[in-house]
Motif scaffolding. Sequence first.
Motif, PDB file in Angstrom:
ATOM      1  N   TYR A 199       0.828  -1.202   0.000  1.00  0.00           N
ATOM      2  CA  TYR A 199       0.000   0.000   0.000  1.00  0.00           C
ATOM      3  C   TYR A 199       0.867   1.258   0.000  1.00  0.00           C
ATOM      4  O   TYR A 199       0.485   2.283  -0.599  1.00  0.00           O
ATOM      5  CB  TYR A 199      -0.952  -0.019   1.198  1.00  0.00           C
ATOM      6  N   ALA A 200       2.033   1.181   0.617  1.00  0.00           N
ATOM      7  CA  ALA A 200       2.947   2.324   0.571  1.00  0.00           C
ATOM      8  C   ALA A 200       3.421   2.578  -0.853  1.00  0.00           C
ATOM      9  O   ALA A 200       3.551   3.726  -1.285  1.00  0.00           O
ATOM     10  CB  ALA A 200       4.141   2.067   1.490  1.00  0.00           C
ATOM     11  N   LEU A 201       3.653   1.495  -1.606  1.00  0.00           N
ATOM     12  CA  LEU A 201       4.169   1.619  -2.967  1.00  0.00           C
ATOM     13  C   LEU A 201       3.205   2.371  -3.879  1.00  0.00           C
ATOM     14  O   LEU A 201       3.634   3.063  -4.805  1.00  0.00           O
ATOM     15  CB  LEU A 201       4.465   0.224  -3.537  1.00  0.00           C
ATOM     16  N   VAL A 202       1.900   2.222  -3.637  1.00  0.00           N
ATOM     17  CA  VAL A 202       0.909   2.871  -4.504  1.00  0.00           C
ATOM     18  C   VAL A 202       0.428   4.197  -3.928  1.00  0.00           C
ATOM     19  O   VAL A 202      -0.619   4.721  -4.341  1.00  0.00           O
ATOM     20  CB  VAL A 202      -0.309   1.946  -4.761  1.00  0.00           C
ATOM     21  N   SER A 203       1.201   4.772  -3.012  1.00  0.00           N
ATOM     22  CA  SER A 203       0.746   6.004  -2.359  1.00  0.00           C
ATOM     23  C   SER A 203       1.753   7.141  -2.439  1.00  0.00           C
ATOM     24  O   SER A 203       1.614   8.131  -1.730  1.00  0.00           O
ATOM     25  CB  SER A 203       0.417   5.720  -0.885  1.00  0.00           C
ATOM     26  N   VAL A 211       2.525   1.998 -11.153  1.00  0.00           N
ATOM     27  CA  VAL A 211       2.800   0.728 -10.477  1.00  0.00           C
ATOM     28  C   VAL A 211       2.130  -0.408 -11.244  1.00  0.00           C
ATOM     29  O   VAL A 211       0.945  -0.318 -11.601  1.00  0.00           O
ATOM     30  CB  VAL A 211       2.307   0.732  -9.015  1.00  0.00           C
ATOM     31  N   ILE A 212       2.884  -1.451 -11.507  1.00  0.00           N
ATOM     32  CA  ILE A 212       2.365  -2.677 -12.115  1.00  0.00           C
ATOM     33  C   ILE A 212       1.879  -3.577 -10.990  1.00  0.00           C
ATOM     34  O   ILE A 212       2.624  -3.848 -10.039  1.00  0.00           O
ATOM     35  CB  ILE A 212       3.463  -3.384 -12.925  1.00  0.00           C
ATOM     36  N   LEU A 223      -5.501  -2.618  -3.925  1.00  0.00           N
ATOM     37  CA  LEU A 223      -4.340  -1.761  -4.164  1.00  0.00           C
ATOM     38  C   LEU A 223      -4.639  -0.734  -5.252  1.00  0.00           C
ATOM     39  O   LEU A 223      -4.205   0.419  -5.175  1.00  0.00           O
ATOM     40  CB  LEU A 223      -3.135  -2.612  -4.564  1.00  0.00           C
ATOM     41  N   GLY A 224      -5.383  -1.145  -6.275  1.00  0.00           N
ATOM     42  CA  GLY A 224      -5.758  -0.218  -7.331  1.00  0.00           C
ATOM     43  C   GLY A 224      -6.626   0.917  -6.808  1.00  0.00           C
ATOM     44  O   GLY A 224      -6.473   2.077  -7.215  1.00  0.00           O
ATOM     45  N   ASP A 225      -7.546   0.602  -5.881  1.00  0.00           N
ATOM     46  CA  ASP A 225      -8.390   1.634  -5.288  1.00  0.00           C
ATOM     47  C   ASP A 225      -7.543   2.626  -4.491  1.00  0.00           C
ATOM     48  O   ASP A 225      -7.763   3.847  -4.558  1.00  0.00           O
ATOM     49  CB  ASP A 225      -9.437   0.991  -4.370  1.00  0.00           C
ATOM     50  N   THR A 226      -6.576   2.104  -3.735  1.00  0.00           N
ATOM     51  CA  THR A 226      -5.687   2.984  -2.963  1.00  0.00           C
ATOM     52  C   THR A 226      -4.872   3.867  -3.897  1.00  0.00           C
ATOM     53  O   THR A 226      -4.716   5.072  -3.667  1.00  0.00           O
ATOM     54  CB  THR A 226      -4.751   2.154  -2.073  1.00  0.00           C
ATOM     55  N   ALA A 227      -4.340   3.273  -4.975  1.00  0.00           N
ATOM     56  CA  ALA A 227      -3.549   4.043  -5.938  1.00  0.00           C
ATOM     57  C   ALA A 227      -4.367   5.182  -6.524  1.00  0.00           C
ATOM     58  O   ALA A 227      -3.874   6.312  -6.678  1.00  0.00           O
ATOM     59  CB  ALA A 227      -3.042   3.122  -7.047  1.00  0.00           C
ATOM     60  N   ALA A 228      -5.630   4.910  -6.862  1.00  0.00           N
ATOM     61  CA  ALA A 228      -6.484   5.946  -7.450  1.00  0.00           C
ATOM     62  C   ALA A 228      -6.674   7.110  -6.485  1.00  0.00           C
ATOM     63  O   ALA A 228      -6.701   8.276  -6.902  1.00  0.00           O
ATOM     64  CB  ALA A 228      -7.831   5.342  -7.840  1.00  0.00           C
ATOM     65  N   ARG A 229      -6.799   6.811  -5.207  1.00  0.00           N
ATOM     66  CA  ARG A 229      -6.995   7.877  -4.216  1.00  0.00           C
ATOM     67  C   ARG A 229      -5.763   8.775  -4.120  1.00  0.00           C
ATOM     68  O   ARG A 229      -5.875   9.971  -3.851  1.00  0.00           O
ATOM     69  CB  ARG A 229      -7.304   7.285  -2.843  1.00  0.00           C
ATOM     70  N   PHE A 230      -4.581   8.201  -4.341  1.00  0.00           N
ATOM     71  CA  PHE A 230      -3.343   8.964  -4.224  1.00  0.00           C
ATOM     72  C   PHE A 230      -2.872   9.526  -5.566  1.00  0.00           C
ATOM     73  O   PHE A 230      -1.861  10.224  -5.623  1.00  0.00           O
ATOM     74  CB  PHE A 230      -2.241   8.101  -3.617  1.00  0.00           C
TER      75      PHE A 230
END
Length: 441
Positions: A199-203, A211-212, A223-230
């Motif tokens: 989760y840190a990687l996508v933030s 991020v792949i 993880l995709g949802d978290t990435a979208a937020r950041f």
Amino acid sequence: MNNAEDNRQARSLESVRACATREQQGVSALASVPDADIDAALRHMAERLQTATTALLAANHHDVQRAASAGLSPAPQDRLRLTEARLGAMASQLRALADAPHEPRDTVLERRTDGLTVLERRRPVGVIGANFEARPNVTLDIASQLLKSRNGGVLRTGAAAQASSKALMAEVVEPALHKAGMDPGVIQLVPDADHASAYALVSIPDLVPLVILRGSGPSTRSLGDTAARFGVRTMAHADGGGVLYVGPASDEEAVHRLIVDSLDRLGVCNRLNLLLIDQSSYARLLPGITAVLDKAGVAVSLPPHPHPRGYEWALDAARSATVTIDTAIDPLHAARIANEETSGLVAAVATQDPAVAAQFIDTYAGTGVMWNATTRLLDGFKLLGLPETGINIDRVPGPRGPVTFRDLHLRQLLVVPTAEVSEKPAQKRPENPHRLRPWNS
């Protein structure tokens, strides 16, 4: 959230940021590295896979034994396991990647009448992250693609493959980069196996803008949802499951071969998952098909199904050796089922009738479609002669299907005076000897 959890997440974020910061310091130098040196590093990696076999297999044995003790089922264990044969295949893929021609930096799009020329320039992304679970070979797949595309990489894997991935970095990637005269730090493996590091990687979009994601569907989607937020972009490979439609005028013996070929590995995304039999042939073909599956040790789920028709068995650790069977009214109906009830990864049609094949192919909207060929062919190396970072199934413009180094760039439009553009015609890309010949050649 308690203090212990806060501290754990803070440590993970600090660890990932440290890797990404180290990347940014070294990745700019990749732009000036000669193509020959990039390819030399890839060949050195292939050599190291052979000379470091003992150390690599020992580290992997540790991972597999720990996974078995924890009750991991056979299919995930198969994804995790390295053997001499698999290391040899990985070395062959690295050599193929080294042999693949580099993409031109600039491509002419249009020579305008006003004395200007429009070009497309390929630019590296910079630092690309990657998160993957229990697949040590992906460590090299992604590291090599990033290097060939002149991108830096922050790789993160979970505890299951941690020893194997660390050994691949220490015994293969870092020595190869050093021998080729490059900074080994351009590819980093996050040392923290805690899931918080994913989760840190996508933030951290300021350090890792792309991020792949490869792994189980729910985890990757989270993880995709978290990435979208950041504000981090992702190329996610979360769901799979191959579909085979057995249409009218199919050759029964050929169908049986396709089924067997599609189930050589049960824990992979492009294996046979849903088998649709045309209702006109269902009663005739079902006994032979179930016999073939039984001989292969694969269970059958027949209608009525106590699960969604497109349920992906590869992600079900306890029942991965299962195939769902159902009927389809005709090719259009079969394609609609594949479109609406599966991930849209890949589907195949088995028939000797070109009209039936055309109806199915034209209607199926997924990433890959095969005619009298196994769904297992939807793979970067099998189709394109190149390792892949994953298979992108998004229905948006951009790289779709197996993603290789050729897709890991940013498009920049460049307008210059035509007089400054070389009149030398663009060279044809050399044929990759590892690539399959076109079906109609």
